[in-house]
Enzyme design. Sequence first.
Site, PDB file in Angstrom:
ATOM      1  N   SER A  31       0.822  -1.214   0.000  1.00 23.99           N
ATOM      2  CA  SER A  31       0.000   0.000   0.000  1.00 23.99           C
ATOM      3  C   SER A  31       0.854   1.261   0.000  1.00 23.99           C
ATOM      4  CB  SER A  31      -0.919   0.010   1.224  1.00 23.99           C
ATOM      5  OG  SER A  31      -0.156  -0.140   2.413  1.00 23.99           O
ATOM      6  N   HIS A  53      -3.635  -3.794  -4.658  1.00 17.74           N
ATOM      7  CA  HIS A  53      -3.845  -3.427  -3.259  1.00 17.74           C
ATOM      8  C   HIS A  53      -5.311  -3.591  -2.888  1.00 17.74           C
ATOM      9  CE1 HIS A  53      -4.338  -0.225   0.028  1.00 17.74           C
ATOM     10  NE2 HIS A  53      -3.844  -1.312   0.572  1.00 17.74           N
ATOM     11  N   GLU A  73      -6.948  -1.576  -5.732  1.00 15.91           N
ATOM     12  CA  GLU A  73      -6.178  -0.571  -6.467  1.00 15.91           C
ATOM     13  C   GLU A  73      -5.145  -1.297  -7.334  1.00 15.91           C
ATOM     14  OE1 GLU A  73      -6.024   3.358  -3.702  1.00 15.91           O
ATOM     15  OE2 GLU A  73      -4.840   1.663  -2.993  1.00 15.91           O
ATOM     16  N   ASN A 126      -4.302   5.103   0.763  1.00 12.33           N
ATOM     17  CA  ASN A 126      -3.385   5.416   1.852  1.00 12.33           C
ATOM     18  C   ASN A 126      -2.742   6.785   1.736  1.00 12.33           C
ATOM     19  OD1 ASN A 126      -3.672   3.272   3.651  1.00 12.33           O
ATOM     20  ND2 ASN A 126      -2.448   1.939   2.366  1.00 12.33           N
TER      21      ASN A 126
END
Length: 291
Positions: free
Chosen positions: A120, A141, A153, A191
């Site tokens: 991440s 991710h 992701e 993130n």
Amino acid sequence: MSDIKTVGVVGSGTMGTGIAIVAARAGFRTKVLDTRQDALDRAREQTRAFLEKSVQRKKLEQAQLEQIMDNWSGTTEAAQMADCDIIIEAVFEDLGVKHRLFQELHAVCPPRTIFASNTSTISITEIAGGCGRDDRFVGMHFCLPAQLMKLVEMSSGMNTSEETFAKAWQFAEALGQKPVRTQDTPGFILNYFLIPYHNDAIRLIEQGVAEPADIDLAIKTALGYPMGPMELLDLVGLDTQRLLCDAMHGLTNEPRAACPPLVKRMIAAGRLGKKTGKGFHNYADTKMFGA
């Protein structure tokens, strides 16, 4: 249709276990690799417990549960991953650890095997550069908890082939997930916002502004989030939050990404969150999140 049939997942922590549930539940033969047999045993127990809750809530039939468990197997030997069509890494956010892992897998897996990382924060290009097959490497991710959240992701490294990315995207859809394309930048989408946001919430506690329960209630009530930041941090684990902070801050030097001192003290006290029964909140049940 995806031509991927056998899925490998490396790491049987919270995220790895969740990804393996997603793959086995979608009908893929799923192999979980970990260095410790006790970790694999715990992951299998958590998987069955999660699925049993789904049966109790009428979301799954008992026969389906047994089929999913039949799809799931664990191993401590990297050589047993040689027949996987794709391998998703979900281990510590440490570039050296990831490089050593993928080099070991590269030595035993055929050229057709796609390597993916659930990282991440770390650059997909940097991980791919040390894996031996950077053209067949992609970022995937998953959003925690993977077995409940649909988002993945998807990121290409600089040398990722379009064919590899297309196959991985198709695979994500076959899992029943919702992939989104992101650039290979620190934190990707989630993130980039989530790490500083969580740290800001922790600093509210450090500064005595509010208690964890009140912060969670305020965020959920005002913003409509299903979980408050302290609840989500307890689910992620404070040890994981520190690793995320260290990786993100090291890459960006963003002050808000620096790990708050309270996190380090909580780790030293063994208050890691739900998995230890105590974090920002206390937990009588340390089993895997919901069904």
